[in-house]
Design a protein around this motif. Structure first.
Motif, PDB file in Angstrom:
ATOM      1  N   UNK A 388       0.837  -1.202   0.000  1.00 28.78           N
ATOM      2  CA  UNK A 388       0.000   0.000   0.000  1.00 28.78           C
ATOM      3  C   UNK A 388       0.872   1.253   0.000  1.00 28.78           C
ATOM      4  N   UNK A 389       1.930   1.265   0.813  1.00 29.42           N
ATOM      5  CA  UNK A 389       2.807   2.426   0.886  1.00 29.42           C
ATOM      6  C   UNK A 389       3.484   2.701  -0.455  1.00 29.42           C
ATOM      7  N   UNK A 390       3.863   1.648  -1.154  1.00 29.92           N
ATOM      8  CA  UNK A 390       4.464   1.838  -2.476  1.00 29.92           C
ATOM      9  C   UNK A 390       3.485   2.557  -3.409  1.00 29.92           C
ATOM     10  N   UNK A 398       6.455  10.135  -5.958  1.00 37.12           N
ATOM     11  CA  UNK A 398       7.768   9.539  -5.720  1.00 37.12           C
ATOM     12  C   UNK A 398       8.126   8.596  -6.868  1.00 37.12           C
ATOM     13  N   UNK A 399       9.257   8.782  -7.526  1.00 35.09           N
ATOM     14  CA  UNK A 399       9.647   7.846  -8.595  1.00 35.09           C
ATOM     15  C   UNK A 399       9.782   6.426  -8.038  1.00 35.09           C
ATOM     16  N   UNK A 400       9.446   5.406  -8.810  1.00 33.67           N
ATOM     17  CA  UNK A 400       9.492   4.027  -8.307  1.00 33.67           C
ATOM     18  C   UNK A 400      10.851   3.641  -7.729  1.00 33.67           C
ATOM     19  N   UNK A 403      11.319   4.634  -4.007  1.00 34.05           N
ATOM     20  CA  UNK A 403      10.448   4.082  -2.962  1.00 34.05           C
ATOM     21  C   UNK A 403      11.254   3.103  -2.119  1.00 34.05           C
ATOM     22  N   UNK A 404      11.350   3.315  -0.804  1.00 33.92           N
ATOM     23  CA  UNK A 404      12.138   2.401   0.037  1.00 33.92           C
ATOM     24  C   UNK A 404      11.590   0.983  -0.013  1.00 33.92           C
ATOM     25  N   UNK A 405      12.471   0.021   0.128  1.00 33.56           N
ATOM     26  CA  UNK A 405      12.062  -1.380   0.064  1.00 33.56           C
ATOM     27  C   UNK A 405      11.451  -1.853   1.374  1.00 33.56           C
ATOM     28  N   UNK A 406      11.846  -1.273   2.495  1.00 38.84           N
ATOM     29  CA  UNK A 406      11.310  -1.709   3.778  1.00 38.84           C
ATOM     30  C   UNK A 406      10.053  -0.918   4.109  1.00 38.84           C
ATOM     31  N   UNK A 407       9.099  -1.593   4.762  1.00 34.27           N
ATOM     32  CA  UNK A 407       7.846  -0.942   5.137  1.00 34.27           C
ATOM     33  C   UNK A 407       8.099   0.193   6.125  1.00 34.27           C
TER      34      UNK A 407
END
Length: 659
Positions: A388-390, A398-400, A403-407
């Motif tokens: 969902x955050x992604x 935010x460019x893909x 986007x951080x990998x960790x929640x």
């Protein structure tokens, strides 16, 4: 003379269709037409006609079919058209002008079309090509793998032509036409990612962003459930493009007011901040309230995202609950981000209520309205917060790749992005407080609405969430919903039957909508006739289902989330004669001790499968009783966390009044 492969196998001579005989004879003709003016070996015909080991007399059978086809074509005047079915040793040759075959004409028309370079010319060419199709290719042939492969190849060519036609319409700016062309193909080919991606883009260009995103999420679920894979690059790219898009249409929609349920402008309203417990007053003098202060927040670089699903159809009533939501979400006395939890039993309309409120007050959140289905009470796994955050971060620009990998990191970035913005977040169908917490925006000007079948007491304890409970509809509201679905005259002619239908549906909007669907399909039925049918407890749950939605499906998902012990307790409670009992009576029915029963009753009440009317007075609704008695409570989670009975339904979506 014309030969058709793009639909039922047929031969037309003038205005007369020739009689081709049984499936194997049609299959022989089809194979010869697929390879016109080419010798086709007898062995290839035999291999194609019999999926299993062919009979000993297979050669004689094929020869007989060829002989009869030759006679049929001759009787239809084949010679005058330059058509000849000839024998060459142990092979056959159908000699004819290839333009007499619809598949050949289809290919030529498609080859002539240049949808990008000359879209105005391509549209009529592609429409003519697709107009040659009269159904699934090679209909009427045998079902062997060679014919299945040939039919699949032709269907792929058709779908490519559909996509080309949509591109041509798009190049001409006729996006509604593009979406219409793609829609039926997408329905019939729900796993064809390129087709779905094209439909998403076409829908977005017509201003139907929520519909476009809904197609993505539907396809993603299908890919996961049926193939066990994630969306591919084309589908993901289309999704990300839509989330990042900044168009002139975005700006126009943000500026223009939309209409609320009563016809009054909802977007664009400005509301005073609530002080000293006073009710919020709209500055334009209208009624109702919104949930954000009037200062202007920053807009994301990708434009303000509007991810709300479409408003619920025929939404009626719930004024008290909508006002309660407004009171909760406009309370600024604490200086914190308001958070409301809309909770209630399956089918009571939680999603519909939350989405209706969101649409009514979307104009008070110019920096975006975010929506996510957390699938806490649906088929398959619940939605992970990181997923969902992604989506939220990309929607906010935010460019893909950033986007951080960790929640945890993604949650921190999300809170940072919306810290000074006016954003509405709707988190639908949450299973637990832990699933929700990473998704809370936290900014003082943001508002969050969560829906769940659970009370989510953890959010109340740690995040000061304010509960807004939804109860079943009363007779007046229930009859009004039936009237909206069926027409007021049909309900007014038998008000007593309408009241009985509300009772038989436990006042649940989902059940009432399913009942209305039954009556819509049977326009000659009076309401009393359906009420009479619903009195039969053996048929009631089945009648209160409409295709892929219904009360039984919604309850099945709730029960699947229970432990095995609680599921057994629910099954025992279903044997209560009048649906009213206390902990002692429940313990006797279940065979549990008092403490174990009390704990179980509290968990069932938290999930709204029973209702605690007063201290130690519990009730179970008639529909829940019927479901549990019919074996619907056989499953539940095992003590080790595994699942028993798997859910096979859903709690419904905004238009269905479920959730």
């Amino acid at each position: 003379m014309e030969f058709s492969l793009l639909g039922p196998i047929s031969v037309l001579s003038g205005s007369e269709e020739l009689s081709l005989g049984p499936a194997k004879r049609r299959s022989v003709l089809a194979l010869l037409l697929l390879q016109p003016n080419t010798t086709v070996p007898l062995e290839q015909l035999i291999d194609s006609l019999w999926e299993d080991e062919p009979p000993e007399h297979a050669r004689t059978v094929v020869q007989g079919h060829v002989s009869r086809l030759r006679a049929t074509l001759a009787a239809g005047g084949a010679e005058a058209f330059g058509i000849e079915l000839a024998t060459h040793g142990s092979a056959y040759l159908l000699r004819l002008p290839e333009e007499l075959i619809d598949a050949h004409r289809f290919g030529e028309l498609v080859a002539l079309a240049r949808p990008e370079a000359a879209p105005a010319d391509a549209v009529p060419l592609l429409r003519e090509a697709l107009g040659l199709w009269r159904g699934p290719a090679l209909t009427g042939t045998v079902t062997s793998p060679p014919f299945a492969a040939a039919a699949h190849a032709l269907e792929e060519r058709r779908l490519s032509a559909v996509e080309a036609l949509a591109r041509a319409y798009g190049a001409l700016g006729e996006n509604e036409q593009a979406a219409a062309v793609l829609y039926s193909a997408a329905v019939n080919h729900p796993l064809r990612e390129g087709l779905i991606a094209a439909l998403m883009r076409a829908l977005f260009r017509t201003g139907r962003q929520s519909d476009a995103l809904e197609w993505f999420h539907r396809t993603r679920r299908l890919l996961s459930e049926e193939l066990g894979v994630d969306p591919g690059e084309r589908l993901r790219s289309a999704y990300e493009e839509i989330l990042r898009a900044e168009t002139a249409d975005d700006a126009r929609k943000t500026a223009e007011p939309t209409r609320g349920a009563a016809g009054a402008p909802a977007e664009g309203r400005a509301f005073h901040v609530k002080h000293d417990g006073d009710a919020p007053a709209p500055r334009d003098g209208g009624t109702g309230g919104a949930g954000a202060p009037t200062q202007t927040g920053r807009s994301g670089s990708g434009g303000a995202p509007r991810l709300l699903p479409r408003p619920p159809a025929r939404f009626l009533g719930r004024q008290a609950e909508l006002h309660a939501l407004t009171d909760v979400l406009t309370d600024r006395t604490t200086g914190e981000s308001p958070l409301a939890v809309v909770a209630g039993p399956a089918g009571v309309g939680k999603t519909a209520c939350a989405v209706q409120w969101a649409h009514l007050h979307a104009g008070s959140f110019p920096d975006g309205q975010l929506f996510a289905d957390l699938r806490g009470f649906g088929e398959g796994d619940e939605t992970a917060p990181a997923e969902v955050l992604r989506d939220f971060l990309q929607a906010l620009g935010t460019p893909p790749e950033r986007v951080p990998s960790s929640a945890q990191a993604a949650s921190a970035l999300f809170r940072s992005l919306v810290a000074e913005r006016r954003v509405l977040v709707v988190l639908d169908n949450a299973r637990s407080s832990a699933q929700v917490r990473p998704l809370l925006p936290g900014g003082p000007h943001c508002v969050t609405v969560v829906t769940s079948r659970s009370r989510l007491d953890g959010l109340v304890a740690t995040d000061c969430a304010r509960p807004v409970g939804l109860q079943a509809l009363g007779h007046e509201e229930g009859a009004a919903l039936l009237g909206a679905m069926l027409g007021s005259d049909r309900v007014a002619e038998d008000p007593a039957a309408a009241r009985e239908l509300v009772d038989l549906c436990d006042g649940l909007p989902l059940a009432l909508r399913a009942a209305a669907a039954q009556l819509t399909a049977r326009p000659r039925w009076r309401l009393a006739r359906l009420a009479s049918a619903l009195r039969d407890e053996r048929r009631r749950l089945a009648l209160l289902s409409a295709e892929d939605t219904g009360i039984a499906a919604a309850l099945r998902v709730s029960v699947a989330r229970l432990s095995a012990d609680d599921a057994r307790l629910l099954r025992a409670l279903a044997n209560s004669p009048d649906g009213h009992l206390n902990a002692s009576a429940a313990a006797a029915l279940a065979g549990y001790d008092q403490e174990r029963t009390q704990d179980g009753l509290e968990r069932l009440a938290e999930m709204h499968l029973v209702d605690e009317e007063a201290t130690d007075v519990y009730t179970i609704s008639a529909l829940t009783q019927l479901f549990a008695r019919d074996g619907g409570a056989e499953g539940g989670r095992r003590p080790d966390g595994g699942e028993g009975t798997e859910p096979d339904g859903s709690g419904g979506r905004p238009g269905g009044g479920a959730g």
